[in-house]
Design a protein around this motif. Sequence first.
Motif, PDB file in Angstrom:
ATOM      1  N   ARG A 120       0.807  -1.220   0.000  1.00 21.25           N
ATOM      2  CA  ARG A 120       0.000   0.000   0.000  1.00 21.25           C
ATOM      3  C   ARG A 120       0.844   1.277   0.000  1.00 21.25           C
ATOM      4  O   ARG A 120       0.563   2.204  -0.784  1.00 21.25           O
ATOM      5  N   PRO A 121       1.899   1.402   0.816  1.00 16.71           N
ATOM      6  CA  PRO A 121       2.674   2.665   0.814  1.00 16.71           C
ATOM      7  C   PRO A 121       3.536   2.857  -0.427  1.00 16.71           C
ATOM      8  O   PRO A 121       4.063   3.954  -0.641  1.00 16.71           O
ATOM      9  N   LEU A 122       3.692   1.807  -1.244  1.00 16.73           N
ATOM     10  CA  LEU A 122       4.637   1.854  -2.352  1.00 16.73           C
ATOM     11  C   LEU A 122       3.981   1.900  -3.720  1.00 16.73           C
ATOM     12  O   LEU A 122       4.675   2.099  -4.724  1.00 16.73           O
ATOM     13  N   ALA A 123       2.666   1.705  -3.783  1.00 11.54           N
ATOM     14  CA  ALA A 123       1.987   1.552  -5.065  1.00 11.54           C
ATOM     15  C   ALA A 123       1.115   2.758  -5.372  1.00 11.54           C
ATOM     16  O   ALA A 123       0.352   3.222  -4.528  1.00 11.54           O
ATOM     17  N   ASP A 124       1.222   3.265  -6.596  1.00 12.65           N
ATOM     18  CA  ASP A 124       0.394   4.391  -7.019  1.00 12.65           C
ATOM     19  C   ASP A 124      -1.047   3.976  -7.283  1.00 12.65           C
ATOM     20  O   ASP A 124      -1.970   4.782  -7.141  1.00 12.65           O
ATOM     21  N   ASP A 125      -1.253   2.724  -7.701  1.00 12.75           N
ATOM     22  CA  ASP A 125      -2.584   2.257  -8.104  1.00 12.75           C
ATOM     23  C   ASP A 125      -2.718   0.798  -7.670  1.00 12.75           C
ATOM     24  O   ASP A 125      -2.377  -0.114  -8.408  1.00 12.75           O
ATOM     25  N   LEU A 126      -3.189   0.587  -6.436  1.00 11.67           N
ATOM     26  CA  LEU A 126      -3.239  -0.754  -5.855  1.00 11.67           C
ATOM     27  C   LEU A 126      -4.672  -1.168  -5.562  1.00 11.67           C
ATOM     28  O   LEU A 126      -5.435  -0.413  -4.945  1.00 11.67           O
ATOM     29  N   THR A 127      -5.003  -2.390  -5.982  1.00 12.48           N
ATOM     30  CA  THR A 127      -6.271  -3.023  -5.641  1.00 12.48           C
ATOM     31  C   THR A 127      -5.973  -4.279  -4.837  1.00 12.48           C
ATOM     32  O   THR A 127      -5.100  -5.069  -5.221  1.00 12.48           O
ATOM     33  N   GLY A 128      -6.672  -4.468  -3.740  1.00 11.64           N
ATOM     34  CA  GLY A 128      -6.503  -5.667  -2.936  1.00 11.64           C
ATOM     35  C   GLY A 128      -7.752  -6.512  -2.959  1.00 11.64           C
ATOM     36  O   GLY A 128      -8.875  -5.993  -2.883  1.00 11.64           O
ATOM     37  N   ARG A 129      -7.580  -7.826  -3.068  1.00 11.28           N
ATOM     38  CA  ARG A 129      -8.700  -8.753  -3.086  1.00 11.28           C
ATOM     39  C   ARG A 129      -8.347  -9.992  -2.262  1.00 11.28           C
ATOM     40  O   ARG A 129      -7.197 -10.445  -2.254  1.00 11.28           O
ATOM     41  N   LEU A 130      -9.348 -10.560  -1.602  1.00 15.07           N
ATOM     42  CA  LEU A 130      -9.212 -11.814  -0.877  1.00 15.07           C
ATOM     43  C   LEU A 130     -10.143 -12.849  -1.503  1.00 15.07           C
ATOM     44  O   LEU A 130     -11.289 -12.529  -1.845  1.00 15.07           O
ATOM     45  N   ILE A 131      -9.659 -14.080  -1.640  1.00 16.69           N
ATOM     46  CA  ILE A 131     -10.485 -15.182  -2.130  1.00 16.69           C
ATOM     47  C   ILE A 131     -10.863 -16.044  -0.933  1.00 16.69           C
ATOM     48  O   ILE A 131      -9.988 -16.584  -0.248  1.00 16.69           O
ATOM     49  N   GLU A 132     -12.147 -16.164  -0.680  1.00 15.07           N
ATOM     50  CA  GLU A 132     -12.628 -16.898   0.485  1.00 15.07           C
ATOM     51  C   GLU A 132     -12.470 -18.405   0.292  1.00 15.07           C
ATOM     52  O   GLU A 132     -12.521 -18.910  -0.830  1.00 15.07           O
ATOM     53  N   ASP A 133     -12.302 -19.107   1.411  1.00 13.49           N
ATOM     54  CA  ASP A 133     -12.187 -20.564   1.419  1.00 13.49           C
ATOM     55  C   ASP A 133     -11.200 -21.043   0.356  1.00 13.49           C
ATOM     56  O   ASP A 133     -11.478 -21.909  -0.455  1.00 13.49           O
ATOM     57  N   CYS A 134     -10.029 -20.451   0.381  1.00 16.11           N
ATOM     58  CA  CYS A 134      -9.005 -20.761  -0.614  1.00 16.11           C
ATOM     59  C   CYS A 134      -7.669 -20.941   0.082  1.00 16.11           C
ATOM     60  O   CYS A 134      -7.292 -20.149   0.944  1.00 16.11           O
ATOM     61  N   GLY A 135      -6.957 -21.995  -0.289  1.00 14.42           N
ATOM     62  CA  GLY A 135      -5.635 -22.228   0.247  1.00 14.42           C
ATOM     63  C   GLY A 135      -4.570 -21.399  -0.448  1.00 14.42           C
ATOM     64  O   GLY A 135      -4.841 -20.614  -1.368  1.00 14.42           O
ATOM     65  N   HIS A 136      -3.353 -21.610  -0.006  1.00 11.03           N
ATOM     66  CA  HIS A 136      -2.206 -20.840  -0.481  1.00 11.03           C
ATOM     67  C   HIS A 136      -1.977 -20.999  -1.982  1.00 11.03           C
ATOM     68  O   HIS A 136      -1.592 -20.044  -2.654  1.00 11.03           O
ATOM     69  N   ILE A 137      -2.226 -22.181  -2.521  1.00 11.58           N
ATOM     70  CA  ILE A 137      -1.933 -22.449  -3.944  1.00 11.58           C
ATOM     71  C   ILE A 137      -3.161 -22.055  -4.760  1.00 11.58           C
ATOM     72  O   ILE A 137      -3.878 -22.894  -5.324  1.00 11.58           O
ATOM     73  N   ILE A 138      -3.401 -20.764  -4.852  1.00 12.41           N
ATOM     74  CA  ILE A 138      -4.629 -20.236  -5.447  1.00 12.41           C
ATOM     75  C   ILE A 138      -4.902 -20.777  -6.851  1.00 12.41           C
ATOM     76  O   ILE A 138      -6.030 -21.166  -7.159  1.00 12.41           O
ATOM     77  N   PRO A 139      -3.914 -20.823  -7.767  1.00 11.18           N
ATOM     78  CA  PRO A 139      -4.234 -21.223  -9.144  1.00 11.18           C
ATOM     79  C   PRO A 139      -4.741 -22.658  -9.280  1.00 11.18           C
ATOM     80  O   PRO A 139      -5.408 -22.975 -10.277  1.00 11.18           O
ATOM     81  N   LEU A 140      -4.421 -23.513  -8.312  1.00 17.25           N
ATOM     82  CA  LEU A 140      -4.910 -24.884  -8.355  1.00 17.25           C
ATOM     83  C   LEU A 140      -6.100 -25.100  -7.424  1.00 17.25           C
ATOM     84  O   LEU A 140      -6.940 -25.969  -7.690  1.00 17.25           O
ATOM     85  N   ASP A 141      -6.177 -24.331  -6.348  1.00 19.46           N
ATOM     86  CA  ASP A 141      -7.266 -24.528  -5.399  1.00 19.46           C
ATOM     87  C   ASP A 141      -8.547 -23.831  -5.848  1.00 19.46           C
ATOM     88  O   ASP A 141      -9.631 -24.391  -5.731  1.00 19.46           O
ATOM     89  N   ARG A 142      -8.434 -22.615  -6.342  1.00 17.10           N
ATOM     90  CA  ARG A 142      -9.605 -21.849  -6.762  1.00 17.10           C
ATOM     91  C   ARG A 142      -9.335 -21.159  -8.101  1.00 17.10           C
ATOM     92  O   ARG A 142      -9.331 -19.939  -8.203  1.00 17.10           O
ATOM     93  N   PRO A 143      -9.097 -21.921  -9.174  1.00 15.59           N
ATOM     94  CA  PRO A 143      -8.760 -21.289 -10.456  1.00 15.59           C
ATOM     95  C   PRO A 143      -9.873 -20.425 -11.024  1.00 15.59           C
ATOM     96  O   PRO A 143      -9.604 -19.380 -11.626  1.00 15.59           O
ATOM     97  N   ARG A 144     -11.144 -20.820 -10.842  1.00 15.41           N
ATOM     98  CA  ARG A 144     -12.249 -20.018 -11.389  1.00 15.41           C
ATOM     99  C   ARG A 144     -12.301 -18.659 -10.711  1.00 15.41           C
ATOM    100  O   ARG A 144     -12.489 -17.624 -11.368  1.00 15.41           O
ATOM    101  N   GLU A 145     -12.176 -18.668  -9.392  1.00 11.49           N
ATOM    102  CA  GLU A 145     -12.218 -17.419  -8.657  1.00 11.49           C
ATOM    103  C   GLU A 145     -11.026 -16.532  -9.004  1.00 11.49           C
ATOM    104  O   GLU A 145     -11.154 -15.303  -9.090  1.00 11.49           O
ATOM    105  N   LEU A 146      -9.867 -17.152  -9.192  1.00 12.32           N
ATOM    106  CA  LEU A 146      -8.689 -16.381  -9.591  1.00 12.32           C
ATOM    107  C   LEU A 146      -8.902 -15.752 -10.971  1.00 12.32           C
ATOM    108  O   LEU A 146      -8.617 -14.562 -11.177  1.00 12.32           O
TER     109      LEU A 146
END
Length: 300
Positions: A252-278
């Motif tokens: 946040r302090p370093l980015a001019d244009d930052l968006t943050g998002r959280l994926i619920e009920d998702c483990g660390h390996i996002i691309p394999l655990d929740r690919p649709r949501e990603l």
Amino acid sequence: MPNPSATGGPVPDVTLRRVAANGIEANVAVAGDGPAVLLLHGFPHTWRVWTEVVPDLVRHHRVIAPDLRGLGGSTRAADGYDAASLAADAEGVLDALGEESAAVVAIDAGVPPAFMLAMRRPHRVRRLVLMEGTLGPLPGAEDFLAGGPPWWFGFHSVPDLAETVVAGHEADYIGWFLTAGTRGRGVPRGIRDDFVRAYTGRDALRCAFSHYRAAPDSARQILDAAASSRLTMPTLAIGAQPVGDALERQLRPLADDLTGRLIEDCGHIIPLDRPRELLALLMPFLAAGAPATDRQAAAS
């Protein structure tokens, strides 16, 4: 050359290439046409951590997914595992494939080099997506690290120890991370087997753990970059479990244009655990930064 998908069949239109980059030969999965998207994996992954999202990405993008230095099919180098060297590897891959710039998407151990590439060479990074990693000592991750870093950081950092303990038990060890990283759901068998093969053997393990052993150098590089530069490109921070919003708070302090998002009920390996949501987060973010003709094609 075709590559097996999660179910054992081919991943459509993906080919593997070996390219010279920053003194190593990188094993790179390449697919599709259009604006380039560079995908940087983490531990204990190879480029195949992106298998489930590649088919959607290649509809509008040229996907470039290298194995990080020392991992998968890339050169098992003696050194160069710090964030700045890995960023130079990534830039070398873009050079070898004739891409002046790319949207860069990174997870876990791929986050620090993606950050360094964006900070030091901003003209090469059109858009930046960072997920489920942290940036060394930068403020913001105190809650995540309140009990100390994850146990394996220290274990992997001791020269020769982790190789000695894990050698001969790679499937069990890698399997633990894959199960924990998907909240017990696991990953497709074909991908799991590929990951285990990639991390089997003492030299393969040495290279994997070298990424952790270079952490002090990477931390200094990250601090230096944060003191002298900013992220000027649109940046998306995606969290799940366990990192959550720690990375967003660091950025946040370093980015001019930052968006943050959280994926619920998702483990660390996002691309394999929740690919649709990603993909629901990635596709519009990447399309917003594409040239006009590519945005029109994506909308058609």
